[in-house]
Design a protein around this motif. Structure first.
Motif, mmCIF file in Angstrom:
data_model
loop_
_atom_site.group_PDB
_atom_site.id
_atom_site.type_symbol
_atom_site.label_atom_id
_atom_site.label_comp_id
_atom_site.label_asym_id
_atom_site.label_seq_id
_atom_site.Cartn_x
_atom_site.Cartn_y
_atom_site.Cartn_z
ATOM 1 N N ASN A 152 0.802 -1.219 0.000
ATOM 2 C CA ASN A 152 0.000 0.000 0.000
ATOM 3 C C ASN A 152 0.836 1.270 0.000
ATOM 4 O OD1 ASN A 152 -1.259 -2.092 2.319
ATOM 5 N ND2 ASN A 152 -2.554 -1.657 0.550
ATOM 6 N N LEU A 200 -0.399 5.087 -1.449
ATOM 7 C CA LEU A 200 -0.763 5.962 -0.341
ATOM 8 C C LEU A 200 0.337 6.973 -0.029
ATOM 9 C CD1 LEU A 200 -2.569 3.398 1.984
ATOM 10 C CD2 LEU A 200 -3.528 4.907 0.253
ATOM 11 N N GLN A 241 -5.882 -5.325 2.754
ATOM 12 C CA GLN A 241 -4.879 -4.397 2.219
ATOM 13 C C GLN A 241 -3.833 -5.124 1.382
ATOM 14 O OE1 GLN A 241 -4.764 -5.532 5.326
ATOM 15 N NE2 GLN A 241 -2.615 -6.016 5.783
ATOM 16 N N ARG A 267 -5.478 -4.886 -2.763
ATOM 17 C CA ARG A 267 -4.808 -3.616 -2.464
ATOM 18 C C ARG A 267 -5.441 -2.427 -3.172
ATOM 19 N NH1 ARG A 267 1.104 -4.314 -5.176
ATOM 20 N NH2 ARG A 267 0.604 -6.494 -5.495
ATOM 21 N N ASP A 291 -6.773 0.610 -1.107
ATOM 22 C CA ASP A 291 -6.116 1.907 -1.275
ATOM 23 C C ASP A 291 -7.121 2.979 -1.687
ATOM 24 O OD1 ASP A 291 -3.723 0.710 -0.634
ATOM 25 O OD2 ASP A 291 -2.920 0.721 -2.675
#
Length: 283
Positions: free
Chosen positions: A51, A55, A263, A267, A271
């Motif tokens: 992630n 992010l 996650q 993903r 996200d």
């Protein structure tokens, strides 16, 4: 050690912060609003390696090894939720983060929720990702205890993989790289004893006194997103919906085709949810 495949070409920093007695391994990437990730029992910050790319392009992402976990200082005593809360408060101070968006998975969600109730001024928003702290299913607790301790006592490829597969909807989601990371963590001298202390929360009596109370959930004032999955081994989606219903204004989202680590397995979906939620709750 890091998951190089998922972090290839990504700018990030890994260092240690001293937080009380805990030499704490911390990974940071990006700038902007602080988004702090807390992993689950027996885990480590690499749980969020997939992630960090997306992010970290938008936020100051912080992932860390909880006390007694990963490459942080191991523990010689039982750690209960108050210990993790105290450590999180000290870590935010050490990182000069006055208030953070907290995203906790499993044990990390349990800690984050308790923290948000106790320190509302330090939490900008709260993401509870298949969190612990509301259930005490003896079968699930025993499964976590037996798989985790077996992997710590004998960090062979087979035992580590079996523990990780328990987290996933699709066992193929467990990569050889992830197994190798956890093997290196669990092979540390003294780790089996540390694991025994970490698993104290799987003891029914200790767990009961640490569970989230309705009063604590009602005291959470931060905007909250509860994420559950279709294949979570810890409990059905109805548990997540019930939790969201006890937190003022909380939203509930179900991620399909994922187990305890959405996650990781989903993903892109995870996200996108996090980016939207954190962005909307950043002043």
């Amino acid at each position: 050690m890091t998951l190089w495949t998922d972090l290839a070409g990504v700018d990030y920093e890994i260092r240690y912060e001293q937080v009380g007695p805990w030499r704490t391994r911390v990974l940071e990437r990006g700038h902007g609003p602080a988004l702090v990730f807390l992993h689950g029992t027996g885990g480590h910050l690499e749980a969020f390696a997939r992630n960090l790319r997306a992010l970290g392009d938008r936020f100051r992402v912080v992932a860390y090894d909880l006390p007694g976990h990963g490459w942080s200082t191991l523990t010689g005593r039982d750690l209960e939720i108050a210990d993790y809360q105290e450590h999180l408060l000290g870590l935010l101070d050490a990182l000069r983060i006055p208030a953070a968006h907290l995203s906790g998975e499993s044990l990390g969600g349990w800690v984050a929720a308790k923290f948000a109730a106790a320190h509302p001024e330090r939490v900008s928003s709260l993401i509870l990702n298949t969190p612990g702290g509301t259930m005490a299913d003896p079968a699930v607790m025993e499964r976590i205890r037996s798989l985790s301790q077996a992997a710590a006592d004998d960090p062979s490829y087979e035992r580590i993989r079996t523990r990780l597969e328990w987290l996933m909807a699709d066992p193929a989601s467990v990569t050889g790289e992830l197994v190798a990371i956890r093997q290196s963590v669990y092979a540390q001298p003294g780790f089996p004893d540390s694991m025994r202390h970490l698993l104290c929360l799987q003891d029914p009596q200790i767990r009961r006194r640490n569970l989230l109370t309705d009063a604590e959930l009602d005291a959470i004032t931060a905007p909250t997103l509860v994420i559950w999955t279709t294949d979570d081994p810890s409990g059905p989606p109805s548990e997540g919906e019930a939790l969201a219903g006890k937190i003022n204004g909380a939203q509930f989202r179900l991620i399909k085709d994922a187990g305890h680590w959405p996650q990781w397995e989903q993903r892109a979906v995870f996200d996108a949810l996090v980016i939207d939620f954190v962005t909307r709750n950043t002043s």
